[in-house]
Each structure stands twice: as C-alpha cells, then as structure tokens.
Design a protein around this motif. Structure first.
Motif, PDB file in Angstrom:
ATOM      1  N   VAL A   1       0.833  -1.204   0.000  1.00  0.00           N
ATOM      2  CA  VAL A   1       0.000   0.000   0.000  1.00  0.00           C
ATOM      3  C   VAL A   1       0.871   1.257   0.000  1.00  0.00           C
ATOM      4  O   VAL A   1       0.608   2.221  -0.735  1.00  0.00           O
ATOM      5  CB  VAL A   1      -0.952  -0.007   1.215  1.00  0.00           C
ATOM      6  CG1 VAL A   1      -1.643   1.351   1.362  1.00  0.00           C
ATOM      7  CG2 VAL A   1      -1.997  -1.105   1.066  1.00  0.00           C
ATOM      8  N   LEU A   2       1.923   1.270   0.811  1.00  0.00           N
ATOM      9  CA  LEU A   2       2.821   2.429   0.861  1.00  0.00           C
ATOM     10  C   LEU A   2       3.511   2.640  -0.488  1.00  0.00           C
ATOM     11  O   LEU A   2       3.679   3.783  -0.941  1.00  0.00           O
ATOM     12  CB  LEU A   2       3.867   2.242   1.959  1.00  0.00           C
ATOM     13  CG  LEU A   2       3.362   2.338   3.397  1.00  0.00           C
ATOM     14  CD1 LEU A   2       4.491   2.009   4.378  1.00  0.00           C
ATOM     15  CD2 LEU A   2       2.819   3.741   3.679  1.00  0.00           C
ATOM     16  N   GLY A   3       3.922   1.565  -1.121  1.00  0.00           N
ATOM     17  CA  GLY A   3       4.551   1.679  -2.428  1.00  0.00           C
ATOM     18  C   GLY A   3       3.610   2.281  -3.458  1.00  0.00           C
ATOM     19  O   GLY A   3       3.992   3.157  -4.241  1.00  0.00           O
ATOM     20  N   ALA A   4       2.359   1.831  -3.458  1.00  0.00           N
ATOM     21  CA  ALA A   4       1.372   2.359  -4.397  1.00  0.00           C
ATOM     22  C   ALA A   4       1.094   3.838  -4.138  1.00  0.00           C
ATOM     23  O   ALA A   4       0.969   4.634  -5.078  1.00  0.00           O
ATOM     24  CB  ALA A   4       0.079   1.553  -4.289  1.00  0.00           C
ATOM     25  N   ALA A   5       1.029   4.227  -2.855  1.00  0.00           N
ATOM     26  CA  ALA A   5       0.783   5.632  -2.512  1.00  0.00           C
ATOM     27  C   ALA A   5       1.913   6.522  -3.018  1.00  0.00           C
ATOM     28  O   ALA A   5       1.676   7.623  -3.533  1.00  0.00           O
ATOM     29  CB  ALA A   5       0.629   5.773  -0.997  1.00  0.00           C
ATOM     30  N   GLY A   6       3.158   6.060  -2.883  1.00  0.00           N
ATOM     31  CA  GLY A   6       4.292   6.842  -3.349  1.00  0.00           C
ATOM     32  C   GLY A   6       4.283   7.030  -4.856  1.00  0.00           C
ATOM     33  O   GLY A   6       4.567   8.123  -5.364  1.00  0.00           O
ATOM     34  N   LEU A   7       3.943   5.989  -5.581  1.00  0.00           N
ATOM     35  CA  LEU A   7       3.897   6.093  -7.044  1.00  0.00           C
ATOM     36  C   LEU A   7       2.827   7.091  -7.490  1.00  0.00           C
ATOM     37  O   LEU A   7       3.041   7.868  -8.422  1.00  0.00           O
ATOM     38  CB  LEU A   7       3.640   4.720  -7.660  1.00  0.00           C
ATOM     39  CG  LEU A   7       4.795   3.716  -7.553  1.00  0.00           C
ATOM     40  CD1 LEU A   7       4.354   2.346  -8.057  1.00  0.00           C
ATOM     41  CD2 LEU A   7       6.004   4.198  -8.348  1.00  0.00           C
ATOM     42  N   MET A   8       1.678   7.095  -6.820  1.00  0.00           N
ATOM     43  CA  MET A   8       0.629   8.055  -7.172  1.00  0.00           C
ATOM     44  C   MET A   8       1.053   9.482  -6.849  1.00  0.00           C
ATOM     45  O   MET A   8       0.682  10.428  -7.550  1.00  0.00           O
ATOM     46  CB  MET A   8      -0.671   7.693  -6.444  1.00  0.00           C
ATOM     47  CG  MET A   8      -1.335   6.428  -6.960  1.00  0.00           C
ATOM     48  SD  MET A   8      -2.979   6.150  -6.258  1.00  0.00           S
ATOM     49  CE  MET A   8      -2.529   5.727  -4.570  1.00  0.00           C
ATOM     50  N   PHE A   9       1.858   9.634  -5.790  1.00  0.00           N
ATOM     51  CA  PHE A   9       2.297  10.976  -5.403  1.00  0.00           C
ATOM     52  C   PHE A   9       3.203  11.604  -6.455  1.00  0.00           C
ATOM     53  O   PHE A   9       3.319  12.834  -6.525  1.00  0.00           O
ATOM     54  CB  PHE A   9       3.030  10.915  -4.062  1.00  0.00           C
ATOM     55  CG  PHE A   9       3.591  12.237  -3.620  1.00  0.00           C
ATOM     56  CD1 PHE A   9       2.759  13.226  -3.131  1.00  0.00           C
ATOM     57  CD2 PHE A   9       4.954  12.499  -3.719  1.00  0.00           C
ATOM     58  CE1 PHE A   9       3.267  14.457  -2.733  1.00  0.00           C
ATOM     59  CE2 PHE A   9       5.474  13.720  -3.317  1.00  0.00           C
ATOM     60  CZ  PHE A   9       4.629  14.694  -2.824  1.00  0.00           C
ATOM     61  N   CYS A  10       3.853  10.810  -7.281  1.00  0.00           N
ATOM     62  CA  CYS A  10       4.722  11.350  -8.337  1.00  0.00           C
ATOM     63  C   CYS A  10       3.989  12.375  -9.198  1.00  0.00           C
ATOM     64  O   CYS A  10       4.595  13.338  -9.683  1.00  0.00           O
ATOM     65  CB  CYS A  10       5.269  10.229  -9.208  1.00  0.00           C
ATOM     66  SG  CYS A  10       6.509   9.188  -8.398  1.00  0.00           S
ATOM     67  N   LEU A  11       2.686  12.193  -9.395  1.00  0.00           N
ATOM     68  CA  LEU A  11       1.908  13.128 -10.201  1.00  0.00           C
ATOM     69  C   LEU A  11       1.813  14.493  -9.529  1.00  0.00           C
ATOM     70  O   LEU A  11       1.770  15.525 -10.208  1.00  0.00           O
ATOM     71  CB  LEU A  11       0.498  12.560 -10.443  1.00  0.00           C
ATOM     72  CG  LEU A  11       0.429  11.254 -11.241  1.00  0.00           C
ATOM     73  CD1 LEU A  11      -1.010  10.752 -11.298  1.00  0.00           C
ATOM     74  CD2 LEU A  11       0.968  11.462 -12.653  1.00  0.00           C
ATOM     75  N   VAL A  12       1.782  14.518  -8.203  1.00  0.00           N
ATOM     76  CA  VAL A  12       1.686  15.781  -7.465  1.00  0.00           C
ATOM     77  C   VAL A  12       2.932  16.633  -7.691  1.00  0.00           C
ATOM     78  O   VAL A  12       2.871  17.872  -7.691  1.00  0.00           O
ATOM     79  CB  VAL A  12       1.486  15.507  -5.956  1.00  0.00           C
ATOM     80  CG1 VAL A  12       1.415  16.811  -5.166  1.00  0.00           C
ATOM     81  CG2 VAL A  12       0.218  14.686  -5.739  1.00  0.00           C
ATOM     82  N   LEU A  13       4.063  16.002  -7.915  1.00  0.00           N
ATOM     83  CA  LEU A  13       5.314  16.735  -8.107  1.00  0.00           C
ATOM     84  C   LEU A  13       5.286  17.618  -9.343  1.00  0.00           C
ATOM     85  O   LEU A  13       6.094  18.549  -9.468  1.00  0.00           O
ATOM     86  CB  LEU A  13       6.486  15.749  -8.189  1.00  0.00           C
ATOM     87  CG  LEU A  13       6.797  14.987  -6.893  1.00  0.00           C
ATOM     88  CD1 LEU A  13       7.769  13.843  -7.165  1.00  0.00           C
ATOM     89  CD2 LEU A  13       7.374  15.932  -5.851  1.00  0.00           C
ATOM     90  N   LEU A  14       4.366  17.367 -10.261  1.00  0.00           N
ATOM     91  CA  LEU A  14       4.249  18.202 -11.458  1.00  0.00           C
ATOM     92  C   LEU A  14       3.858  19.628 -11.109  1.00  0.00           C
ATOM     93  O   LEU A  14       4.054  20.548 -11.913  1.00  0.00           O
ATOM     94  CB  LEU A  14       3.216  17.593 -12.418  1.00  0.00           C
ATOM     95  CG  LEU A  14       3.554  16.214 -12.998  1.00  0.00           C
ATOM     96  CD1 LEU A  14       2.396  15.695 -13.839  1.00  0.00           C
ATOM     97  CD2 LEU A  14       4.836  16.280 -13.831  1.00  0.00           C
ATOM     98  N   ALA A  15       3.300  19.830  -9.906  1.00  0.00           N
ATOM     99  CA  ALA A  15       2.890  21.176  -9.480  1.00  0.00           C
ATOM    100  C   ALA A  15       4.081  22.046  -9.080  1.00  0.00           C
ATOM    101  O   ALA A  15       3.933  23.260  -8.916  1.00  0.00           O
ATOM    102  CB  ALA A  15       1.905  21.078  -8.313  1.00  0.00           C
ATOM    103  N   ILE A  16       5.258  21.449  -8.915  1.00  0.00           N
ATOM    104  CA  ILE A  16       6.451  22.227  -8.567  1.00  0.00           C
ATOM    105  C   ILE A  16       6.977  22.920  -9.814  1.00  0.00           C
ATOM    106  O   ILE A  16       7.173  22.298 -10.854  1.00  0.00           O
ATOM    107  CB  ILE A  16       7.555  21.330  -7.971  1.00  0.00           C
ATOM    108  CG1 ILE A  16       7.126  20.799  -6.598  1.00  0.00           C
ATOM    109  CG2 ILE A  16       8.870  22.106  -7.840  1.00  0.00           C
ATOM    110  CD1 ILE A  16       8.153  19.893  -5.956  1.00  0.00           C
TER     111      ILE A  16
END
Length: 298
Positions: free
Chosen positions: A190-205
């Motif tokens: 579950v933690l691994g999947a959450a981290g991969l989804m968070f990669c999309l949030v980094l586009l806001a930087i």
C-alpha cells in the motif's frame, strides 16, 4: 516572480515547500514503518534481532549516504523536480518489493533500493528551497520541510499502528497477481502504491531560477574539493556531530516500539498511537521553533 530579487512569489514558494514536505513525510513513513513490524517480520522470515537491525539501519543507511553525493551533484545542474520524481518512484517500487519479500536477502535488496531512492530527495529539496526564499527566510522554510522527519516518523507509528491492528484482525489476504500476502506485506504494498501516485503531485512544482555560484552550471569538482578543504574544520565538526546525533536517535527510535511491546505488554497499535503522537507533536514544534529562531538570530 518578485522583480526585486527574482525569488518566486510567497504563494509559489510555500507551495513548493508543502509538496516537498509531503514527499519527506512519505519517505520517513516508508523507512520507519519497519520499526513497528519487527515481530511479524522476524517470525515470518525467521531472522534474529541483529539481522533485523541490519534491515532497519545499515542496509538502508550506507546506500542512502553514498548515493546522496552523486545525486546531489546531479541536482546542481539538472532538473531537481525530475530528480525527486525519479527518487520517489524508485523508493516506492522498492518499498513494494519489500512487501513481496519471501527471504531475508530479498528484503535486504529492497531496503538498499529504498535508501538509494530516498537519497535523491533532500539534496534537490534544499536546492529548490534555497532558490525560492531569501536568506532571511530560508531557515524557517527549511525547518518546515524538515518537519517531514517527525510527521513522517510519527505517522509511520500512528497510522501504522492502526493499520497493523486492522490487518492483523483480518489475517492473510489474497490479492490479484500477488496471491496470498501477510498483513505486514500488505502495508508495504500500500505504501509503495501511494508513493507512485504521489509522483503526479510533483508536477505542481515549478523550478525557480537558480542563484548563487554557477547558477545552474556544475562547479568543477576540484573547486568543490578546494572549498571543502578550506572549511574542513567546520565540515568535520558539523558532519561528525550530526553523525553522532543520528547514531543515537535512530538507534533508539528503531527499537522503542519493540521495547514497549516486549517489556510492557503493549500492542503495536497502542505503541503507534502513544509514541507516534509524541513524535509528531513535540518533534514538529521543536524543529519549526528552531528554524524561526535561526532566522531571528541571523
């Protein structure tokens, strides 16, 4: 951008810090959750406390330390957002790999990968923050980012304790593709999947304009070495001091949950709530106050 100093607007700068803070929280959850899962992992993999400590510390720390130097070099001239995204993807995949471990050496490889991936975050994050805030506001911004240490560690214990209690009550589960997984394995997946989804949030930087020496052009390594030799006393005292601090704090915190479980009869869920809450509140308050104090004293 502020035309007077070329720094991003406060809104843009703090958005960058907020996203980096979440990334730091995720990294600490991934590295610290292991401390709450000592007993089930030891039992299922049939390993000793010493072997468990190698998973929690040495296998992670060596590659986290060594990989940080070349990754920091990359952050000096390449896309810092891209570097962080790559690091998050690597450590998330390797966290999920830990959840698939069937033998001890599988877990060792997973922890090495987590350490190498997480090494990409802080060098690039410090560079982004330094180019987003004027010097008189920089310590506060860095301290907010560094809150991720305590929020992440606390969340690993607090949320981890809740999840462990829930997962243990359900027992082993059967997942598509993966088949039967134990409760502790499910947590890593579950933690691994959450981290991969968070990669999309980094586009806001949005990358701020580079400032200071070189301004995006990698300084020759001989000049870097010359600079470090020139301030060698400060570097040695600073690094040795923080190494000692980390040695004590990480060594203690790694075994505090197990100590309360074994010696005081607490469950993993209870330790997670008590210890996790303490770490999140006290640690966060302390580090943010320190950052504000540093800006004031400067």
């Amino acid at each position: 951008m502020d035309e007077n100093n070329s720094y991003p607007s406060p809104k843009r700068a703090w958005l960058t810090v907020g996203i980096l803070l979440i990334a730091y929280v995720l990294s600490f959850v991934d590295r610290q959750i292991l401390n709450l899962l000592v007993e089930p992992i030891r039992r299922d993999l049939q390993i000793s406390d010493t072997e468990m400590s190698l998973l929690m510390g040495l296998s992670f720390a060596i590659f986290y330390t060594v990989a940080g130097i070349p990754l920091g070099r990359i952050a000096d001239s390449k896309s810092r957002r891209g570097l962080i995204a790559g690091g998050v993807a690597v450590w998330s995949l390797m966290t999920a790999f830990c959840g698939l471990a069937q033998q001890y050496w599988h877990f060792i490889i997973g922890r090495i990968g987590v350490g190498a991936g997480e090494a990409a975050l802080s060098p690039a994050a410090y560079s982004l923050i330094a180019d987003s805030f004027a010097p008189n506001r920089r310590a506060t911004a860095i301290s907010v980012y560094a809150m991720g240490i305590y929020l992440g560690a606390g969340a690993a214990f607090l949320l981890g304790g809740i999840v462990v209690t829930w997962a243990n009550a359900r027992g082993a589960m059967v997942l598509p593709v993966f088949g039967e997984v134990r409760p502790w394995q499910l947590i890593f997946l579950v933690l691994g999947a959450a981290g991969l989804m968070f990669c999309l949030v980094l586009l806001a930087i949005k990358e701020p304009t580079r400032k200071g020496i070189g301004a995006g052009v990698a300084v020759p390594l001989k000049d870097v070495a010359k600079y470090l030799v020139g301030i060698r006393k400060a570097v040695l005292c600073h690094n040795f001091g923080f190494a000692c601090l980390s040695f004590a704090s990480y060594g203690a915190s790694a075994w505090i949950p197990t100590f309360f479980i074994r010696n005081h009869g607490l469950t993993a869920g209870e330790v997670g709530i008590y210890y996790g809450s303490l770490v999140m509140v006290a640690g966060s308050l302390g580090i943010v106050f320190g950052g504000r104090l540093a800006d004031y004293l400067a």
